[in-house]
Design a protein around this motif. Structure first.
Motif, PDB file in Angstrom:
ATOM      1  N   ILE A  52     101.376 -24.548  33.689  1.00 23.60           N
ATOM      2  CA  ILE A  52     101.271 -24.349  32.240  1.00 23.60           C
ATOM      3  C   ILE A  52     101.100 -25.714  31.582  1.00 23.60           C
ATOM      4  CG2 ILE A  52     103.803 -24.271  31.936  1.00 23.60           C
ATOM      5  CD1 ILE A  52     103.239 -22.179  29.663  1.00 23.60           C
ATOM      6  N   HIS A  53     100.101 -25.804  30.707  1.00 19.32           N
ATOM      7  CA  HIS A  53      99.822 -27.029  29.924  1.00 19.32           C
ATOM      8  C   HIS A  53     100.389 -26.781  28.535  1.00 19.32           C
ATOM      9  CE1 HIS A  53      97.360 -30.281  28.107  1.00 19.32           C
ATOM     10  NE2 HIS A  53      97.119 -29.405  27.146  1.00 19.32           N
ATOM     11  N   VAL A  54     101.387 -27.575  28.160  1.00 18.32           N
ATOM     12  CA  VAL A  54     102.211 -27.229  26.997  1.00 18.32           C
ATOM     13  C   VAL A  54     102.012 -28.176  25.814  1.00 18.32           C
ATOM     14  CG1 VAL A  54     104.595 -26.927  26.213  1.00 18.32           C
ATOM     15  CG2 VAL A  54     103.980 -26.277  28.545  1.00 18.32           C
ATOM     16  N   HIS A  55     101.729 -27.591  24.659  1.00 18.62           N
ATOM     17  CA  HIS A  55     101.873 -28.257  23.355  1.00 18.62           C
ATOM     18  C   HIS A  55     102.960 -27.484  22.627  1.00 18.62           C
ATOM     19  CE1 HIS A  55      97.864 -30.466  23.012  1.00 18.62           C
ATOM     20  NE2 HIS A  55      97.648 -29.680  24.068  1.00 18.62           N
ATOM     21  N   ILE A  56     103.853 -28.193  21.948  1.00 12.70           N
ATOM     22  CA  ILE A  56     104.898 -27.480  21.212  1.00 12.70           C
ATOM     23  C   ILE A  56     104.650 -27.568  19.706  1.00 12.70           C
ATOM     24  CG2 ILE A  56     106.624 -27.738  23.022  1.00 12.70           C
ATOM     25  CD1 ILE A  56     107.917 -29.921  21.151  1.00 12.70           C
ATOM     26  N   LEU A  87     103.231 -31.321  30.389  1.00 16.66           N
ATOM     27  CA  LEU A  87     103.249 -31.570  28.944  1.00 16.66           C
ATOM     28  C   LEU A  87     101.979 -32.289  28.528  1.00 16.66           C
ATOM     29  CD1 LEU A  87     106.916 -32.732  28.180  1.00 16.66           C
ATOM     30  CD2 LEU A  87     105.904 -30.459  27.833  1.00 16.66           C
ATOM     31  N   SER A  88     101.458 -31.897  27.385  1.00 11.27           N
ATOM     32  CA  SER A  88     100.319 -32.609  26.814  1.00 11.27           C
ATOM     33  C   SER A  88     100.781 -33.954  26.282  1.00 11.27           C
ATOM     34  CB  SER A  88      99.722 -31.802  25.663  1.00 11.27           C
ATOM     35  OG  SER A  88      98.836 -32.623  24.922  1.00 11.27           O
ATOM     36  N   THR A  89     100.057 -35.012  26.653  1.00 16.45           N
ATOM     37  CA  THR A  89     100.263 -36.307  25.982  1.00 16.45           C
ATOM     38  C   THR A  89      99.141 -36.539  24.968  1.00 16.45           C
ATOM     39  OG1 THR A  89      98.964 -37.562  27.574  1.00 16.45           O
ATOM     40  CG2 THR A  89     101.330 -37.313  28.039  1.00 16.45           C
ATOM     41  N   LEU A 230      90.508 -23.348  37.665  1.00 13.30           N
ATOM     42  CA  LEU A 230      90.289 -22.888  36.284  1.00 13.30           C
ATOM     43  C   LEU A 230      91.485 -23.183  35.394  1.00 13.30           C
ATOM     44  CD1 LEU A 230      88.738 -19.347  36.964  1.00 13.30           C
ATOM     45  CD2 LEU A 230      87.530 -21.506  36.541  1.00 13.30           C
ATOM     46  N   ARG A 231      91.183 -23.679  34.182  1.00 16.66           N
ATOM     47  CA  ARG A 231      92.184 -23.690  33.124  1.00 16.66           C
ATOM     48  C   ARG A 231      91.711 -22.724  32.053  1.00 16.66           C
ATOM     49  NH1 ARG A 231      93.912 -28.638  29.023  1.00 16.66           N
ATOM     50  NH2 ARG A 231      92.921 -27.512  27.311  1.00 16.66           N
ATOM     51  N   VAL A 232      92.607 -21.877  31.607  1.00 19.91           N
ATOM     52  CA  VAL A 232      92.282 -20.896  30.565  1.00 19.91           C
ATOM     53  C   VAL A 232      93.425 -20.882  29.547  1.00 19.91           C
ATOM     54  CG1 VAL A 232      90.925 -19.418  32.114  1.00 19.91           C
ATOM     55  CG2 VAL A 232      93.366 -18.985  31.840  1.00 19.91           C
ATOM     56  N   MET A 234      94.743 -19.854  25.124  1.00 19.74           N
ATOM     57  CA  MET A 234      94.400 -19.809  23.699  1.00 19.74           C
ATOM     58  C   MET A 234      94.298 -21.196  23.070  1.00 19.74           C
ATOM     59  SD  MET A 234      96.606 -16.420  22.688  1.00 19.74           S
ATOM     60  CE  MET A 234      95.979 -16.250  21.011  1.00 19.74           C
ATOM     61  N   GLU A 235      94.665 -22.245  23.806  1.00 22.52           N
ATOM     62  CA  GLU A 235      94.364 -23.595  23.307  1.00 22.52           C
ATOM     63  C   GLU A 235      92.856 -23.751  23.121  1.00 22.52           C
ATOM     64  OE1 GLU A 235      96.351 -26.891  25.163  1.00 22.52           O
ATOM     65  OE2 GLU A 235      94.827 -28.327  24.553  1.00 22.52           O
ATOM     66  N   ASP A 236      92.091 -23.114  24.003  1.00 20.30           N
ATOM     67  CA  ASP A 236      90.641 -23.341  24.042  1.00 20.30           C
ATOM     68  C   ASP A 236      89.818 -22.127  23.621  1.00 20.30           C
ATOM     69  OD1 ASP A 236      91.247 -25.857  25.171  1.00 20.30           O
ATOM     70  OD2 ASP A 236      91.264 -25.011  27.187  1.00 20.30           O
TER      71      ASP A 236
HETATM   72 ZN    ZN Z   1      96.059 -29.844  25.384  1.00 25.31          ZN
END
Ligand code: ZN
Ligand code: KMH
Length: 280
Positions: A52-56, A87-89, A230-232, A234-236
């Protein structure tokens, strides 16, 4: 942890459920609270995601890099799921560089690391060389595995320069994610994907791709045909088809798994993903 064998046909599905660009008011299905994020993460893991790639967001659903909130998020995702927590930087285009470096204080398994500055719609996503070097060295020091985000072809050359100067990431693997179709970056086309993959340094051990908006499907199909992951999320991507909104991130994970099945690829478990990424 004992390293697991990796099936050759394994498919890493990463979910990026929130991002920093979409307003909750415009998209109530976007997971912006911690309970929503945890529920999303659990459903996406059950559907086949391994990372999971996370933005809070803050209490007003605005993008946040609040250190305590980031640490609580990492703890909750670790407690409730087996997912690799990245975590997203990158944060949002408005976040200062020092706050983006402090993301690593939350001790995630992985962090995104964008390899250069890029126009980002009407904004600029700032990633000067000095910042890239500082973030990379910090990831090595803190033993956080970076995922190298590539928005444009020149950033692949920057990856070679970075590895030449500072050596391999913590864990010894080099995982790249192509983020395609951002207005200002490389287009979300099969041709651009093939060009980027052809330019990868030999040290790259795995890569994924994601296409923004309507480039999602062409990019996913091109990635599968080139052996990528694959990355999928709702960020994108906010629609499944014209006029059909995504109502839950798990729908996008399910679609990625279905595309993978057609290509005879099977989703990696989180534990296999850790092996792939050098965390096991
Ligand atoms: Zn991101
Ligand atoms: N929100 C974008 C400005 C990342 O997470 O590292 C940057 C982004 C990349 O989403």
């Amino acid at each position: 942890m004992i390293a697991e064998d990796l099936p050759a046909e394994g498919l890493l599905v990463t979910v990026a459920p929130t991002g920093a660009e979409t307003a909750k008011a415009d998209c109530p299905a976007l997971p912006t609270t911690l309970p929503e994020l945890v529920e999303t993460a659990r459903a996406c893991e059950a559907a086949g995601a391994a990372m999971i790639h996370v933005h809070i967001r803050d209490d007003d659903h605005r993008p946040s890099l609040d250190p305590a909130r980031l640490a609580d998020t990492v703890a909750a995702l670790r407690a409730e799921t087996g997912l690799v927590v990245q975590l997203s930087t990158g944060g949002s285009v408005h976040d200062p560089l020092d706050a983006r470096l402090r993301v690593l204080d939350a001790a995630p398994d992985s962090c995104s690391l964008t390899l250069g500055t890029v126009n980002f719609g009407d904004d600029v996503f700032l990633n000067p060389w000095g910042f890239v070097c500082d973030l990379y060295q910090l990831s090595q020091e803190r033993q956080v595995v970076p995922e190298f985000e590539v928005f444009d072809l020149g950033q692949v050359a920057t990856l070679s320069r970075l590895l030449d100067r500072y050596g391999l990431p913590y864990g010894g693997k080099v995982h790249v994610d192509l983020v395609m179709g951002v207005p200002g970056g490389m287009p979300g086309t099969a041709d651009a994907l093939v060009a980027a993959v052809a330019a990868f340094p030999a040290a790259v051990t795995s890569w994924s791709a994601t296409g923004i908006g309507r480039t999602a499907l062409p990019v996913a199909l091109a990635a599968l045909s080139k052996g990528g992951h694959l990355r999928v999320g709702m960020e994108d991507v906010l629609t499944l088809a014209r006029g059909v909104p995504v109502t839950h991130n798990a729908e996008l994970v399910e679609r990625a798994v279905a595309l993978g099945e057609l290509a005879q690829r099977r989703p990696l478990t989180p534990s296999q993903a850790r092996t792939l990424l050098g965390m096991a």
